[in-house]
Design a protein around this motif. Structure first.
Motif, PDB file in Angstrom:
ATOM      1  N   ASP A   1      -5.432  20.467  -5.344  1.00 12.57           N
ATOM      2  CA  ASP A   1      -6.290  19.486  -6.014  1.00 12.57           C
ATOM      3  C   ASP A   1      -6.290  18.135  -5.300  1.00 12.57           C
ATOM      4  OD1 ASP A   1      -3.601  18.972  -6.656  1.00 12.57           O
ATOM      5  OD2 ASP A   1      -4.140  17.976  -8.518  1.00 12.57           O
ATOM      6  N   GLN A   2      -5.514  18.014  -4.221  1.00 16.81           N
ATOM      7  CA  GLN A   2      -5.370  16.713  -3.573  1.00 16.81           C
ATOM      8  C   GLN A   2      -6.670  16.173  -2.966  1.00 16.81           C
ATOM      9  OE1 GLN A   2      -2.044  17.335  -0.901  1.00 16.81           O
ATOM     10  NE2 GLN A   2      -0.742  18.020  -2.598  1.00 16.81           N
ATOM     11  N   PRO A   3      -7.523  16.994  -2.328  1.00 18.06           N
ATOM     12  CA  PRO A   3      -8.804  16.447  -1.847  1.00 18.06           C
ATOM     13  C   PRO A   3      -9.664  15.889  -2.976  1.00 18.06           C
ATOM     14  CG  PRO A   3      -8.321  18.522  -0.760  1.00 18.06           C
ATOM     15  CD  PRO A   3      -7.307  18.369  -1.844  1.00 18.06           C
ATOM     16  N   LYS A   4      -9.674  16.556  -4.121  1.00 19.07           N
ATOM     17  CA  LYS A   4     -10.433  16.045  -5.272  1.00 19.07           C
ATOM     18  C   LYS A   4      -9.854  14.717  -5.752  1.00 19.07           C
ATOM     19  CE  LYS A   4      -9.748  18.112  -9.214  1.00 19.07           C
ATOM     20  NZ  LYS A   4      -9.149  17.054 -10.093  1.00 19.07           N
ATOM     21  N   ASN A   5      -8.520  14.631  -5.816  1.00 15.31           N
ATOM     22  CA  ASN A   5      -7.881  13.384  -6.233  1.00 15.31           C
ATOM     23  C   ASN A   5      -8.181  12.256  -5.245  1.00 15.31           C
ATOM     24  OD1 ASN A   5      -6.735  14.913  -8.279  1.00 15.31           O
ATOM     25  ND2 ASN A   5      -4.787  15.183  -7.216  1.00 15.31           N
ATOM     26  N   ALA A   6      -8.163  12.586  -3.953  1.00 18.61           N
ATOM     27  CA  ALA A   6      -8.439  11.578  -2.930  1.00 18.61           C
ATOM     28  C   ALA A   6      -9.868  11.068  -3.032  1.00 18.61           C
ATOM     29  CB  ALA A   6      -8.179  12.167  -1.545  1.00 18.61           C
ATOM     30  N   MET A   7     -10.813  11.976  -3.304  1.00 18.39           N
ATOM     31  CA  MET A   7     -12.201  11.558  -3.457  1.00 18.39           C
ATOM     32  C   MET A   7     -12.352  10.642  -4.673  1.00 18.39           C
ATOM     33  SD  MET A   7     -15.199  11.550  -2.234  1.00 18.39           S
ATOM     34  CE  MET A   7     -15.086  12.842  -0.987  1.00 18.39           C
ATOM     35  N   PHE A   8     -11.629  10.956  -5.755  1.00 21.98           N
ATOM     36  CA  PHE A   8     -11.669  10.091  -6.940  1.00 21.98           C
ATOM     37  C   PHE A   8     -11.129   8.703  -6.610  1.00 21.98           C
ATOM     38  CE2 PHE A   8      -9.605   8.316 -10.722  1.00 21.98           C
ATOM     39  CZ  PHE A   8     -10.679   8.266 -11.597  1.00 21.98           C
ATOM     40  N   ILE A   9     -10.063   8.631  -5.828  1.00 22.40           N
ATOM     41  CA  ILE A   9      -9.502   7.336  -5.405  1.00 22.40           C
ATOM     42  C   ILE A   9     -10.544   6.522  -4.656  1.00 22.40           C
ATOM     43  CG2 ILE A   9      -7.844   6.288  -3.797  1.00 22.40           C
ATOM     44  CD1 ILE A   9      -5.943   8.641  -4.580  1.00 22.40           C
ATOM     45  N   LYS A  10     -11.229   7.180  -3.734  1.00 16.80           N
ATOM     46  CA  LYS A  10     -12.234   6.475  -2.942  1.00 16.80           C
ATOM     47  C   LYS A  10     -13.402   6.032  -3.811  1.00 16.80           C
ATOM     48  CE  LYS A  10     -15.068   6.922   1.231  1.00 16.80           C
ATOM     49  NZ  LYS A  10     -15.356   7.761   2.428  1.00 16.80           N
ATOM     50  N   MET A  11     -13.908   6.912  -4.679  1.00 18.72           N
ATOM     51  CA  MET A  11     -15.049   6.584  -5.538  1.00 18.72           C
ATOM     52  C   MET A  11     -14.711   5.470  -6.516  1.00 18.72           C
ATOM     53  SD  MET A  11     -16.461  10.458  -6.265  1.00 18.72           S
ATOM     54  CE  MET A  11     -17.497   9.913  -7.629  1.00 18.72           C
ATOM     55  N   SER A  12     -13.444   5.402  -6.939  1.00 15.69           N
ATOM     56  CA  SER A  12     -13.021   4.398  -7.920  1.00 15.69           C
ATOM     57  C   SER A  12     -12.658   3.070  -7.284  1.00 15.69           C
ATOM     58  CB  SER A  12     -11.820   4.927  -8.727  1.00 15.69           C
ATOM     59  OG  SER A  12     -12.136   6.141  -9.378  1.00 15.69           O
TER      60      SER A  12
ATOM     61  N   VAL B   1       0.848  -1.184   0.000  1.00 16.33           N
ATOM     62  CA  VAL B   1       0.000   0.000   0.000  1.00 16.33           C
ATOM     63  C   VAL B   1       0.890   1.243   0.000  1.00 16.33           C
ATOM     64  CG1 VAL B   1      -0.169   0.110   2.527  1.00 16.33           C
ATOM     65  CG2 VAL B   1      -1.978   1.144   1.126  1.00 16.33           C
ATOM     66  N   PHE B   2       0.381   2.296  -0.610  1.00 21.68           N
ATOM     67  CA  PHE B   2       1.070   3.577  -0.684  1.00 21.68           C
ATOM     68  C   PHE B   2       0.251   4.592   0.117  1.00 21.68           C
ATOM     69  CE2 PHE B   2       2.160   7.241  -3.837  1.00 21.68           C
ATOM     70  CZ  PHE B   2       3.004   7.819  -2.912  1.00 21.68           C
ATOM     71  N   ILE B   3       0.829   5.136   1.194  1.00 20.67           N
ATOM     72  CA  ILE B   3       0.187   6.219   1.936  1.00 20.67           C
ATOM     73  C   ILE B   3       0.682   7.522   1.319  1.00 20.67           C
ATOM     74  CG2 ILE B   3      -0.159   7.307   4.180  1.00 20.67           C
ATOM     75  CD1 ILE B   3       0.572   4.670   5.494  1.00 20.67           C
ATOM     76  N   SER B   4      -0.251   8.292   0.758  1.00 25.08           N
ATOM     77  CA  SER B   4       0.141   9.407  -0.092  1.00 25.08           C
ATOM     78  C   SER B   4      -0.694  10.647   0.193  1.00 25.08           C
ATOM     79  CB  SER B   4      -0.022   9.016  -1.565  1.00 25.08           C
ATOM     80  OG  SER B   4       0.139  10.130  -2.423  1.00 25.08           O
ATOM     81  N   HIS B   5      -0.141  11.812  -0.159  1.00 20.35           N
ATOM     82  CA  HIS B   5      -0.882  13.072  -0.112  1.00 20.35           C
ATOM     83  C   HIS B   5      -1.853  13.178  -1.283  1.00 20.35           C
ATOM     84  CE1 HIS B   5       2.163  13.645  -3.065  1.00 20.35           C
ATOM     85  NE2 HIS B   5       1.947  14.920  -3.246  1.00 20.35           N
ATOM     86  N   SER B   6      -1.809  12.243  -2.195  1.00 19.43           N
ATOM     87  CA  SER B   6      -2.649  12.171  -3.402  1.00 19.43           C
ATOM     88  C   SER B   6      -2.421  13.337  -4.354  1.00 19.43           C
ATOM     89  CB  SER B   6      -4.143  12.030  -3.057  1.00 19.43           C
ATOM     90  OG  SER B   6      -4.649  13.129  -2.324  1.00 19.43           O
ATOM     91  N   GLY B   7      -1.159  13.746  -4.481  1.00 23.33           N
ATOM     92  CA  GLY B   7      -0.803  14.648  -5.575  1.00 23.33           C
ATOM     93  C   GLY B   7      -1.006  13.942  -6.899  1.00 23.33           C
ATOM     94  N   LEU B   8      -1.251  14.698  -7.963  1.00 22.10           N
ATOM     95  CA  LEU B   8      -1.659  14.085  -9.226  1.00 22.10           C
ATOM     96  C   LEU B   8      -0.597  13.138  -9.777  1.00 22.10           C
ATOM     97  CD1 LEU B   8      -3.825  13.835 -11.345  1.00 22.10           C
ATOM     98  CD2 LEU B   8      -2.883  15.843 -12.499  1.00 22.10           C
TER      99      LEU B   8
END
Length: 529
Positions: free
Chosen positions: A396-407, A368-375
């Motif tokens: 943009d990191q919160p938006k990227n994180a939400m995409f990770i969760k939704m996907s 697993v990768f614990i990340s700030h979810s930069g693009l």
């Protein structure tokens, strides 16, 4: 830098050979393996950028250099390319340097706004006072094309006056730029912040998303940031057109995204996806890191990094201690990118100031990768099919994180929710449930399955714009329309007026007819009496 060095750089004859160092970014088409028929002079401007932004520009700069083109780069980081056809000029202003920023302080919307309202106008005020930059500006018409870093760089727009230019949208598809090109993004499904939490959002979520998009775009361009930059630029270049007018001459944007790692949306020919152009297969690791990973038991390894812009040493102590305690209780080994020495580090944690991230993500024992979810980190995560625990910080990191969760690629935590138990639970959930790796592996296969590489597209369209003198044929007519014209509000207004006139006339006709009928009825009644 003495500007004679630039003149000598232009005079050098070095057609270059194709590089074999760039993995996915390796240019594989036969035409890419040969020098261009003509050598162009290309100016890349990224005076306001993070290291990750430069990591997107540099592979393209070297790919163009391989084709025999001369590439001059205005940057805010030390020289990193050894290619003989690439010349880097560092303006060395202090306003946007990573070591001067604490992104944990800037996490709030107000903190980010304060950061930009101070740093970006200051750069606009000072950058043309740097002798090398001013000389480069004076010689801008020596170049065949200018390539801008799209985000945060309005101060450099004077360079593109009467010049063909393209941008690299390093943060992915930006709603403000897309609307300017004539392709407004639909807020019913295109996420602006973290409001849309599912693929079927409610009416209230869609309203909030639409409002956020309008307000963010208006605030940046017309209220807070750009007007402050414009004031500084006008003081130095009073005869130049407004910055936003210069921006409208954009020929094309290379968008750092791909439908496998973002919401699928319709794009214009002037919006070319090059997402994951920097990604590559994993290379062998340094011996000490390889031994650390290989020595882990069946539980494998956790990799933890907050990217290149956020310094680990700026992390509030309560979060740092929570991570240390959580790692101590977990059965995994941990590799943590951290920029200073730490006390009380458990025996199962390896800390390094720098790490070969893609080589680690491509290792089979990393779980697993614990990340700030930069693009860029998200793209590397998908490319290497690595499940992710996203803990976004800013931008943009919160938006990227939400995409990770939704996907279903992993899950996300906010910093306010971090506790030792939550960290342990989230990491255990992701490493023990195979669905996360299965989901991200499917996306990885999609990302890799392309008819051309992202870098081939980037090079082709860059040369295309030069060959066609700015390629005006790519410009969508909608870009010339006002919002009233684009939304056909004037046509709707005409229809409303016509409908009102028709209804008014019909009402008068009906009223007159009714009066006549009743009048005739009364007349007949009186006559019969």
């Amino acid at each position: 830098m003495n500007f004679d060095a630039v003149t000598q750089f232009f005079r050098k004859t070095d057609r270059g050979k194709s590089s074999k160092r760039r993995g996915l970014a390796v240019v594989t088409g036969d035409w890419m393996q040969q020098p261009s028929e003509k050598s162009y002079k290309i100016l890349m401007l990224l005076p306001v950028s993070s290291k990750s932004h430069k990591n997107i520009f540099m592979p393209l700069a070297e790919a163009l250099a391989d084709r025999g083109h001369k590439v001059v780069m205005l940057v805010n980081h030390p020289k990193s390319s050894k290619h003989p056809n690439v010349l880097e000029i560092n303006h060395d202003l202090p306003h946007f340097k990573e070591e001067n920023q604490n992104m944990f302080i800037s996490r709030t919307s107000k903190g980010q706004a304060d950061f930009f309202t101070k740093s970006l106008p200051a750069i606009a005020r000072d950058i043309y006072k740097v002798p090398e930059v001013k000389k480069l500006y004076d010689r801008r018409k020596d170049f065949d094309l200018i390539i801008l870093n799209h985000m945060f760089n309005e101060a450099i727009y004077p360079f593109v006056h009467e010049m063909p230019f393209i941008t690299i949208a390093t943060i992915g598809l930006d709603a403000r730029q897309s609307a300017m090109l004539g392709n407004p993004l639909n807020p019913a499904y295109k996420v602006v912040g973290t409001v849309l939490t599912s693929n079927r959002p409610s009416a209230w979520q869609r309203f909030q998303n639409a409002l956020a998009g309008v307000m963010r775009g208006f605030a940046w361009r017309h209220w807070t940031i750009v007007p402050l930059i414009q004031k500084e630029i006008t003081a130095q270049f009073p005869d130049l057109p407004p910055l936003l007018e210069l921006e409208r001459n954009l020929s094309l944007t290379l968008v750092n995204t791909h439908f496998a790692i973002d919401t699928t949306v319709p794009l214009l020919p002037s919006q070319v996806e090059i997402g994951a152009s920097h990604c590559r297969p994993a290379n062998p690791l340094p011996q000490d890191i390889e031994e650390w990973i290989s020595g882990a038991g069946p539980e494998g390894v956790i990799y933890f990094s907050l990217g290149s812009f956020t310094r680990g040493s700026s992390m509030p102590v309560q979060y740092r201690d929570a991570f240390l305690e959580a790692f101590r209780r977990l059965p995994h080994r941990v590799i943590w990118k951290f920029d200073e020495e730490l006390e009380g580090v458990p025996d199962n944690v390896l800390i390094r100031k720098w790490l070969p991230q893609q080589d680690i993500l491509g290792h089979e024992k990393v779980k697993v990768f614990i990340s700030h979810s930069g693009l860029l980190s998200v793209q590397e995560t998908v490319y290497h099919a690595m499940p992710i625990l996203a803990i976004p910080i800013y931008g943009d990191q919160p938006k990227n994180a939400m995409f990770i969760k939704m996907s279903g690629f992993g899950d996300m935590l906010t910093w306010e929710d971090i506790t030792v138990d939550k960290l342990i639970n989230e990491i255990t959930k992701i490493t023990s449930n195979p669905k996360y790796r299965e989901n991200i592996k499917k996306a990885s296969l999609t990302l890799r399955d392309q008819i051309t590489t992202p870098m081939e597209r980037a090079v082709f369209w860059t040369e295309y714009v030069i060959r066609h003198q700015g390629a005006p044929q790519l410009r969508c007519p909608a870009a010339n329309l006002s919002w009233v014209e684009f939304l056909m509000l004037d046509v709707v207004g005409i229809l409303v007026v016509v409908l009102w006139v028709v209804l008014y006339v019909m009402r008068r006709v009906v009223a007159a007819t009714v009066r006549k009928i009743f009048s005739n009825g009364d007349h007949m009644k009186k006559k019969s009496e």
